[in-house]
Design an enzyme around this catalytic site. Structure first.
Site, PDB file in Angstrom:
ATOM      1  N   ARG A   1       0.860  -1.186   0.000  1.00 39.21           N
ATOM      2  CA  ARG A   1       0.000   0.000   0.000  1.00 39.21           C
ATOM      3  C   ARG A   1       0.895   1.234   0.000  1.00 39.21           C
ATOM      4  NH1 ARG A   1      -1.867   1.218   4.270  1.00 39.21           N
ATOM      5  NH2 ARG A   1      -1.085  -0.341   5.691  1.00 39.21           N
TER       6      ARG A   1
ATOM      7  N   TYR B   1      -1.250  -3.579  -6.933  1.00 37.11           N
ATOM      8  CA  TYR B   1      -0.953  -4.401  -5.762  1.00 37.11           C
ATOM      9  C   TYR B   1      -1.980  -4.257  -4.634  1.00 37.11           C
ATOM     10  CZ  TYR B   1       1.883  -6.953  -2.438  1.00 37.11           C
ATOM     11  OH  TYR B   1       2.339  -7.905  -1.566  1.00 37.11           O
TER      12      TYR B   1
ATOM     13  N   LYS C   1      -9.394  -2.376   1.724  1.00 37.74           N
ATOM     14  CA  LYS C   1      -9.153  -1.191   2.563  1.00 37.74           C
ATOM     15  C   LYS C   1      -9.960   0.022   2.085  1.00 37.74           C
ATOM     16  CE  LYS C   1      -6.012  -3.451   4.895  1.00 37.74           C
ATOM     17  NZ  LYS C   1      -6.253  -3.909   6.265  1.00 37.74           N
TER      18      LYS C   1
ATOM     19  N   HIS D   1     -11.006  -1.991  11.585  1.00 36.87           N
ATOM     20  CA  HIS D   1      -9.849  -2.788  11.169  1.00 36.87           C
ATOM     21  C   HIS D   1      -9.596  -3.837  12.263  1.00 36.87           C
ATOM     22  CE1 HIS D   1      -5.315  -2.828  10.000  1.00 36.87           C
ATOM     23  NE2 HIS D   1      -5.987  -3.677   9.269  1.00 36.87           N
TER      24      HIS D   1
ATOM     25  N   SER E   1      -0.163  -3.050  12.185  1.00 38.55           N
ATOM     26  CA  SER E   1       0.509  -4.113  11.432  1.00 38.55           C
ATOM     27  C   SER E   1       1.715  -4.633  12.214  1.00 38.55           C
ATOM     28  CB  SER E   1       0.924  -3.601  10.059  1.00 38.55           C
ATOM     29  OG  SER E   1       1.738  -2.477  10.219  1.00 38.55           O
TER      30      SER E   1
ATOM     31  N   CYS F   1       1.725  -7.020  14.426  1.00 38.24           N
ATOM     32  CA  CYS F   1       1.429  -7.397  15.809  1.00 38.24           C
ATOM     33  C   CYS F   1       0.784  -8.783  15.882  1.00 38.24           C
ATOM     34  CB  CYS F   1       0.497  -6.375  16.457  1.00 38.24           C
ATOM     35  SG  CYS F   1       1.307  -4.816  16.813  1.00 38.24           S
TER      36      CYS F   1
ATOM     37  N   ASP G   1      -9.209  -9.546   9.453  1.00 34.59           N
ATOM     38  CA  ASP G   1      -8.744  -8.183   9.173  1.00 34.59           C
ATOM     39  C   ASP G   1      -9.784  -7.085   9.393  1.00 34.59           C
ATOM     40  OD1 ASP G   1      -6.638  -6.486   8.346  1.00 34.59           O
ATOM     41  OD2 ASP G   1      -7.482  -6.329   6.334  1.00 34.59           O
TER      42      ASP G   1
ATOM     43  N   ARG H   1       2.659 -11.989  -0.137  1.00 35.75           N
ATOM     44  CA  ARG H   1       1.299 -12.324   0.335  1.00 35.75           C
ATOM     45  C   ARG H   1       0.796 -13.655  -0.191  1.00 35.75           C
ATOM     46  NH1 ARG H   1      -1.063  -8.639   4.083  1.00 35.75           N
ATOM     47  NH2 ARG H   1       0.492  -7.000   4.119  1.00 35.75           N
TER      48      ARG H   1
HETATM   49  O1  O2Y Z   1       0.285  -3.963   1.286  1.00 35.15           O
HETATM   50  C1  O2Y Z   1      -0.865  -4.246   0.974  1.00 35.15           C
HETATM   51  O2  O2Y Z   1      -1.361  -3.888  -0.109  1.00 35.15           O
HETATM   52  C2  O2Y Z   1      -1.716  -5.024   1.822  1.00 35.15           C
HETATM   53  S1  O2Y Z   1      -1.890  -4.355   3.404  1.00 35.15           S
HETATM   54  C3  O2Y Z   1      -2.890  -5.440   4.290  1.00 35.15           C
HETATM   55  C4  O2Y Z   1      -3.306  -6.606   3.723  1.00 35.15           C
HETATM   56  C5  O2Y Z   1      -4.116  -7.467   4.428  1.00 35.15           C
HETATM   57  C6  O2Y Z   1      -4.513  -7.107   5.676  1.00 35.15           C
HETATM   58  N1  O2Y Z   1      -4.113  -5.957   6.234  1.00 35.15           N
HETATM   59  C7  O2Y Z   1      -3.286  -5.145   5.590  1.00 35.15           C
HETATM   60  C8  O2Y Z   1      -2.895  -3.896   6.332  1.00 35.15           C
HETATM   61  O3  O2Y Z   1      -2.035  -3.137   5.925  1.00 35.15           O
HETATM   62  O4  O2Y Z   1      -3.492  -3.664   7.391  1.00 35.15           O
HETATM   63 MN    MN Z   2      -5.126  -4.995   7.819  1.00 36.82          MN
END
Ligand code: O2Y
Ligand code: MN
Length: 619
Positions: free
Chosen positions: A71, A213, A222, A242, A264, A266, A289, A387
Site C-alpha cells: 500500500r 498491488y 481497505k 480494522h 501491522s 502485531c 482483518d 502475500r
Molecule cells: O500492502 C498491501 O497492499 C496489503 S496491506 C494489508 C493486507 C491485508 C490485511 N491488512 C493489511 C494492512 O495493511 O493492514
Molecule cells: Mn489490515
C-alpha cells in the site's frame, strides 16, 4: 458476457462513462465462475505474469515490480470537500482538482487492455449488514484476487436488482499498451508519482490509478470496507473497523465472540487463527482483518467479516506461528512476491525450515538457498510484504457460522500494539468511554528496524484503533462516533449489552534476561489463549480482577499458568502490574504529542479520561 445486458440503469450509465474515458479495447462482465477464473489465470500464465506451482493444487505465483509491493500511504487520499473533513491524519487534495488530475490520467489508460466489470458483495450475500460494489479494472490479477477476497460475479445481481445501492470503484494499473504492445511478463503499473489511491467520501466513490498491488487495487478491502465504509458507518450509526473476529469456546462449551484491532506486525492473523495451549479451550476464526458491527434488536453489537478470503503476509508464517494459515493456503491460492523453489513450491523467510536447492527470488533472480531460514535485511528471497490470497473457507479453524448473515454478537473488543515497556499484558477498561480512550492511544514503539530515522527510535507511533491509514474522515470525529455508540446504548437502556473493552500487549521486553527467547517476557502465539481465557471470564463478571489506576487487571493467580515455562511464570508478576512512572510518561506523551493533533475535534470524554488517569496515577 455483454455488459449492455446489465439491468441496473445507474450502474450501466456509470460503466459507459468510464468506458468512454478509459477507452479499453474490450469490456468484459465477470460472472465469477470457475471457468472464468481458470481462463483468466491461463491468460496470466501465458503472458508470463503467473507461474503454476507444482506442489500446490491450483495455486500460482505472481511477481510484482519492486516499485509496486505494498500500500502507498503517501499516495492515498481522502478527497473530501474540505481538508478538515479528512482530518489531520489523512492526505487531502481538493476533489475538483484531484478529479481533473485523475481524469487526465484515466483518459485512454486502458488502451490495449480489457476492462473487467466485477460486481461484488462485501459480507455474506443477502446479509442486512452487507454492502455491494462494482469494480472496473484492467488487471486480470485484480479480478482473480477479488474472486477469492469477495463474493463476486453473477450471484450479486439478484441483491443489487435494478436500483440497489452500490459503491463505484474504478481501477487502472495505469499502463496503456500501444499498437499490439504486450506486458512481456512484466507487472504493469505506473511510476509512484502517478499513483493515486483516492476515496471521495461524500460521493462514496473510489478511484485508484497506477498500482496493481493489494490494498491499492483490490478495492473491496481497505478502500471500500474501511475508508468508505467508516464514513457510511458514521452516518448510519454502526462501526466499520480494522479488526479480526474470533470465536472463543471454553471447556464447558460456552461461546463468546471477540474482535481485536492491532497495528501491522502485531500478529493479528495469528491471533485470529490461534491454537490454544490451555486444555479444553478452542479458538475459531470469523475474520482476520475487518469487522463491520451493527446493533441488533437485543442491543448487542453483531459483527460480520465483509471479506471471503485472507490476504495474509507470508514471511514469518510457519507451522509454529500460524499452522492454520499455512493449511488455508495449501490449494486454490494466489501467492505474490514469494520465492519459488526448484520443485515448484513457494518459500519465504520465517517459513520454519531452510529452503532445499536453488531458489528464484521475488525479483525473478535465480539464487542459491541460504543455509538458514533467514536472509540479511534487503537481501530477502521473498519480499517482506509477500502475500498469499487464500479462500477463508479453506481455513481449518473457520467457524461454521462465519457467514451467518445476521453476524455474531460481540462480547469483548481488544486493542493492542507492540509496547516493550509500560503497557501490561492485559487490562480492562472501566467503562465504554475509557475503552474508547484506550483505542485512541493504541500504538507501537518505533524500533531501529521499523524506521530509517534514528531520532524516532523509542518513541510511540500512535495508530488509534489501528485504523490510522484506513479512516475515511477526521480521526477526532471518528473518536466522537465511538463515544456516540456508547451514548446510543445508554439511551436505549442497553449499556450493559455493549462489549467489554481490553488492552493487551504481547510484546513486553527484558533484554537483560538471557532466558527469554528474543527478550520477550511473554511467549505469545498459542499462549495468548491464557489471556483470552481471563477476558472470557471477565465478560461473565467472574471475580478475577483487581481495580488499579489504569483499569481492571488480573488478580494474582487469575491467569492460568499450567504448563507455562518457568521463566515466563517468573516474568508474569512484572507484566501484570502497573508501571506508574511509565504510565505518567505515557500521559505526558498523549497530552503533548498525540491529542493536540485533533484540536476541537477531540471529544471531551477522552480528555476527561486522560485527566482521570493522571489523577488516579498521582494519588
Ligand atoms: O500492502 C498491501 O497492499 C496489503 S496491506 C494489508 C493486507 C491485508 C490485511 N491488512 C493489511 C494492512 O495493511 O493492514
Ligand atoms: Mn489490515
Amino acid at each position: 458476457m455483454d455488459y449492455k445486458t446489465i439491468k441496473h440503469a445507474k450502474i450501466l450509465a456509470w460503466i459507459e462513462e468510464c468506458v468512454k474515458m478509459c477507452e479499453p479495447d474490450s469490456v468484459y462482465l465477470c460472472d465469477g465462475s470457475t471457468k472464468e477464473y481458470d481462463t483468466l489465470m491461463k491468460k496470466c500464465v501465458d503472458a508470463g505474469l503467473a507461474t503454476p506451482l507444482k506442489k500446490k493444487e491450483n495455486s500460482f505465483l505472481f511477481r510484482s515490480l519492486p516499485s509496486d509491493v505494498a500500500r502507498v500511504e503517501a499516495r492515498t487520499f481522502i478527497s473530501a470537500k474540505t481538508e478538515e473533513a479528512a482530518g489531520p491524519t489523512n492526505h487531502w487534495i481538493d476533489p475538483v482538482e484531484l478529479k481533473a488530475t485523475m481524469k487526465g490520467l484515466y483518459k485512454g489508460c486502458m488502451h490495449g487492455r480489457t476492462m473487467y466489470i466485477i460486481p461484488f458483495c462485501m459480507g455474506p450475500l443477502g446479509s442486512p449488514i452487507a454492502k455491494y460494489g462494482i469494480e472496473l479494472t484492467d488487471s486480470e490479477y485484480v479480478v482473480l484476487n477479488m474472486d477469492i477476497m469477495t463474493r463476486a460475479g453473477e450471484k450479486v445481481w439478484q441483491y443489487l436488482g435494478t436500483d440497489g445501492e452500490f459503491v463505484p470503484c474504478l481501477h487502472s494499473v495505469g499502463k496503456p499498451l500501444n499498437n499490439g504492445e504486450k506486458d512481456n511478463g512484466i507487472w504493469p503499473c505506473a511510476d509512484v508519482e502517478h499513483k493515486y489511491i483516492t476515496q471521495f467520501p461524500e460521493e462514496r466513490l473510489i478511484w485508484s490509478y497506477g498500482s496493481g498491488y493489494g490494498g491499492n487495487a483490490l478495492l473491496g478491502k481497505k478502500c471500500f470496507a474501511l475508508r468508505i465504509a467508516s464514513v457510511i458507518a458514521r452516518d448510519e450509526g454502526w462501526l466499520a473497523e480494522h479488526m479480526l473476529i474470533l470465536k472463543l469456546t471454553n471447556p464447558k462449551g460456552e461461546v463468546k465472540y471477540v474482535t481485536g484491532a492491532f497495528p501491522s506486525a502485531c500478529g493479528k492473523t495469528n491471533l485470529a487463527m490461534l491454537i490454544p495451549t490451555i486444555p479444553g479451550w478452542k479458538v475459531e476464526t470469523i475474520g482476520d482483518d475487518i469487522a463491520w458491527m451493527k446493533f441488533g434488536d437485543d442491543g448487542r453489537l453483531y459483527a460480520i467479516n465483509p471479506e471471503a478470503g485472507f490476504f495474509g503476509v507470508a514471511p514469518g508464517t510457519s507451522a509454529e506461528s500460524n499452522k492454520n494459515a499455512l493449511i488455508s493456503a495449501e490449494k486454490n491460492t494466489i501467492y505474490t512476491n514469494c520465492a519459488l523453489t526448484e520443485d515448484g513450491d513457494v518459500w519465504w523467510e520465517g517459513i520454519g525450515y531452510p529452503a532445499k536447492g536453488n531458489l528464484v527470488d521475488w525479483k525473478g533472480q535465480p539464487r542459491p538457498a541460504f543455509p538458514k531460514d533467514k536472509a540479511p535485511k534487503g537481501e530477502e528471497m521473498a519480499h517482506p510484504n509477500a502475500r498469499f490470497t487464500a479462500p477463508a473457507k479453506q481455513c481449518p479453524c473457520i467457524a461454521p457460522e462465519w457467514e451467518d448473515p445476521k453476524g455474531v454478537p460481540i462480547s469483548a473488543i481488544l486493542f493492542g500494539g507492540r509496547r516493550p515497556s509500560t503497557v501490561p499484558l492485559v487490562h480492562q477498561a472501566r467503562n465504554w468511554n475509557h475503552g474508547v480512550f484506550l483505542g485512541s492511544i493504541v500504538g507501537s514503539e518505533i524500533t531501529a528496524a521499523s524506521t530509517i530515522n534514528a531520532a524516532e527510535v523509542g518513541k510511540i507511533r500512535r495508530d488509534p484503533f489501528a485504523i490510522l491509514p484506513f479512516c475515511g474522515y477526521n480521526m477526532g470525529d471518528y473518536f466522537a462516533h465511538w463515544v456516540s455508540i456508547g451514548k446510543t446504548a445508554e439511551k436505549n437502556g442497553k449499556a450493559d449489552k455493549l462489549p467489554k473493552i481490553f488492552y493487551v500487549n504481547w510484546f513486553r521486553k527484558d533484554e537483560n534476561n538471557a532466558d527469554l527467547p528474543g527478550g520477550f517476557m511473554w511467549p505469545g502465539y498459542g499462549d495468548n489463549s491464557r489471556v483470552l481465557a481471563w477476558i472470557f471470564d471477565r465478560c461473565d463478571g467472574v471475580d478475577n480482577c483487581v481495580d488499579t489506576p489504569i483499569g481492571f487487571m488480573p488478580k494474582e493467580g487469575a491467569i492460568n499458568t499450567d504448563g507455562l515455562a518457568d521463566y515466563y511464570k517468573k516474568t508474569l508478576p512484572e507484566i501484570t502490574k502497573v508501571d506508574k512512572e511509565g504510565w505518567l510518561k505515557e500521559v505526558k506523551d498523549i497530552r503533548e504529542n498525540h491529542y493536540p493533533k485533533f484540536g476541537k475535534h477531540l471529544p471531551k470524554e477522552l480528555s476527561d479520561c486522560l485527566d482521570d488517569l493522571e489523577a488516579r496515577l498521582s494519588k
